[in-house]
Design a protein around this motif. Sequence first.
Motif: not given
Length: 961
Positions: A299-319
């Motif tokens: 039984v071969d198990v396959f996975i997807s790439k991580p599904i990012y919940t944040w934008d790697q090209n975005g910016q942090c905005s506050s504390f």
Amino acid sequence: MIKDITYSGISTVPSDYEAPDGQLNISLNLISEDRQLKTLTQPKVIKQLSQDDAEGIQKICFIHKTASFTHYILYNEKTSRLYWMNETSGLPKLIEDVHISSYSFSHINAVGNTLLVFSEQEIRYLLWKDGNYNDLGNHLPNIELSFGLIGRPRFYSVSDDSKKTFNISFNGISEGELYNTWSEENKTKITEQVMAKVNKFLREQSVTKGRFALPFLVRYALRLYDGTLVCHSAPILMNPSTNAAPIVMWKHAWGKKTYTDAELDIMLVASTLDYKLCSDPDYDYLNLKKDWSDIIKSVDVFISKPIYTWDQNGQCSSFSDADNFQTKFIGRIHCDGVLSNGSAAKEDWCIGPISIGEFNNRKSDKTGFDKLYIEWTFSQLYSLFNSSDRTYPSVTINLPEFSDEKVRENIQDTYTFYKLCSINIDELSTSDRKEIVVGDEYLQSLVTREVMTDDYLTHDRLAADYSYTFNSRLNLSGVKHQLFRGFTPASIFCFVNHSRITFNANSDSRHTFLLYPTLLDYIDVTITVYIKENGENYSVTASSPSPYYLSGEFTQTNSNTGQSKEVKGKHSWGVYMFYPNVNAYKMVIRDYSGIYAVDLKPHDFLNGAYALLDYELERNTMPYPNIPTNFSNNNWISVPNKVYTSEVNNPFYFPLLGINTVGSGSILGICSAAKALSEGQFGQFPLYAFTSDGVWALETSANGTYSARQPITRDVCINVNSITQLDSSVLFATTRGLMLISGSNVQCISDAINNETPFDAQLLPNMDKLHAILGHNVDTCIPTIPFTEFLEKCGILYDYVHQRIIIYHPEKTYAYVFSLKSKEWGMMYSNILAGINSYPDALAVDKDYNLVNFALHSEKTQIGLAITRPLKLDAPDILKTVDTVIQRGHFRRGHVQSILYGSRDLFNWHLVWSSKDHCLRGFRGTPYKYFRIALICNLAPDESIYGASLQFTPRQTNRPH
């Protein structure tokens, strides 16, 4: 006058008035070859079967032949049992546990060592192994796995390399504006510092250690012996985090006059996968290795790439992000860290309202964390692992999070799966969950791993009216498939076995928390899927004791009063619903709390229909959903105009590329001929599909699959059993007669004998006495029905050795024989019950249930009967008196007896003379216009008849008659 005639084969055209002298109306047990009539002997009996009327009759119905063995497969219609026996010797042996009712039994075929028994509603697979045929059932086993997560909370402050928090600097922020949105300069400056640490920490704690910190999909499939993947699972959404993760906490900020620095920490849950084989009451997993170890390798198990919940090209905005601590991890926690009170984490943490001081004292309940798969918030995990007073920071840095809609879109667009591991079927167990250990470097090169193929209805059970093996591939027509019941809830959802954990912080003690979940191990959950195909509505249902719960109800206990109450909760994690058929449109889920309806839609990239339930979706009981009530009586879908072609040497798998639509009618049968369709196409051996629209040619592609190229003829086969492969052509019966298709050319080879009103030899005087001489005392062996009617129920044998085609009817005692050498027709006495595909032999089962071979002649002499068509002697309208008839040929005296008939109108015939040898002499009498010669021939194999010489005298030539 003397006239020499040469005998030819049977013919019914042109009319008796125009027919050339020498053509025959009857040629029983005789065939015209090499310009002479030769005897047709009965076949040699190569296997005699003893019959027991009490137990029923065993009939050979198939020969299973490989390079290693030849087995005769027998079927007992009375007991519905199958038997097998060796080619050389031995008695039939019962194939255990296989019952095929005679009502539904169709035929048998084979691919390699696998025997395929076709019946009305299944293809049963029997594998030859260890000296027996092992019954594998009618489909690959339904192996379903439950996947769960084992999480390890990780903090930057206690990571392997730093052992401390980290600081950032930024442009000054005044005290009153600390929680406001940052300036663009600060966004850029802080993002560069924070995201560099976040990306590094995420990579070090997940990818480089073979663990997961972001949502991903897992899918598995059965790996067969030839490397193909079948019976793919649903994509299962795993949730190491349901919101932005990692989360970035700030301990405190400082600076002169304004805030210019802050101390930060990072938190995530690094997870591994575990699995367990789901129990299935319909399948005995104890026999999995024994039955299927040669077919299923893993039984071969396959996975997807991580599904990012944040934008790697975005910016942090506050504390000021107050929601990130409500990110959830779904699974169990592996306590390999240090508790907030400084004690080492224990694997046997107890369930119940307990305080910190009770951790090491309470022994009454031994249920531990290794059994607890629940919904953990990051705040709970932080307080357990990183806070002595069970508190956690109220806010975190606002990361560049994706919107809920974007996260949904990212999950929906995930369709590529990469191989994670292979699980040997020996390792599958329904008792214990097993962790999948992934190498430290494996996930870093995930996208270079094997990509999972897609699935197409391999869960559906197949049945077929017709099968044909060509180039080691099994081809099916008249196919129908039974809709898959659907995935059980236990396998479609990530594993949880308790409701959520709840903390209680009161004024008296901030150390008390509630770890008092509701056990959900044995809650029955049922999923019904509704499918619409070809205008019909169908439903399928799968159920299982499932750890999944929709309503989110749980028990909450007040630590001060001890009172409990039921609380309506809501899941805060996504659920991926899937059914492997694009025509599914609704899913209805029933659990202990109510009914929930989900609308499905076709997936853009996978062969199936799906629904993604939103994060933070509150699932309350709803009224019974509005669903159709006009359902089909069964779950079988007919696909009459498709040819299913398996992989090479693999009758268990029919890939999507091997399913071809041919015309718009029904496919009746399939056959091949080793001849190109036209010049320049040699090597492209076509497969012919016989449909209700005519015959189509399917040409092969480079990968061995087929495509419908062109219709060859509009002639429609009226009898599937008549489809017979010759050396470079195919025969089949139509209302026009027996057709031969070679390449793209089609011709009728039975024009010579097609007649709606066949010659009735019984009308000739004394024919009953001639018939008695043949030794057939019960049944007539002379044609009684038109040839085209004969074809409707006929079967065909190809005698490759003698280049003859035998067309038999199981209800008649005569068969037609066509010589490919002379292109002439003859007939023979027939005791054939059924033919067996056994090229180059011509094997059949006779009505005594013996196995006979028409390519080998028996030593028993066969008496033949020949009756000519009316002889005109070059003067059809002149009365003639015949006084001598001498048969010519190579035969011994007394082996040919002759009779002469006369007629004046071609309808009323009179006996003129007869003889016990080949000569008729010394008679004169009434003149006739037309004559017939009847011959009784007892020819040895080395004897033959060439023709006859007639001496006659024209009468009354001075006037027309």
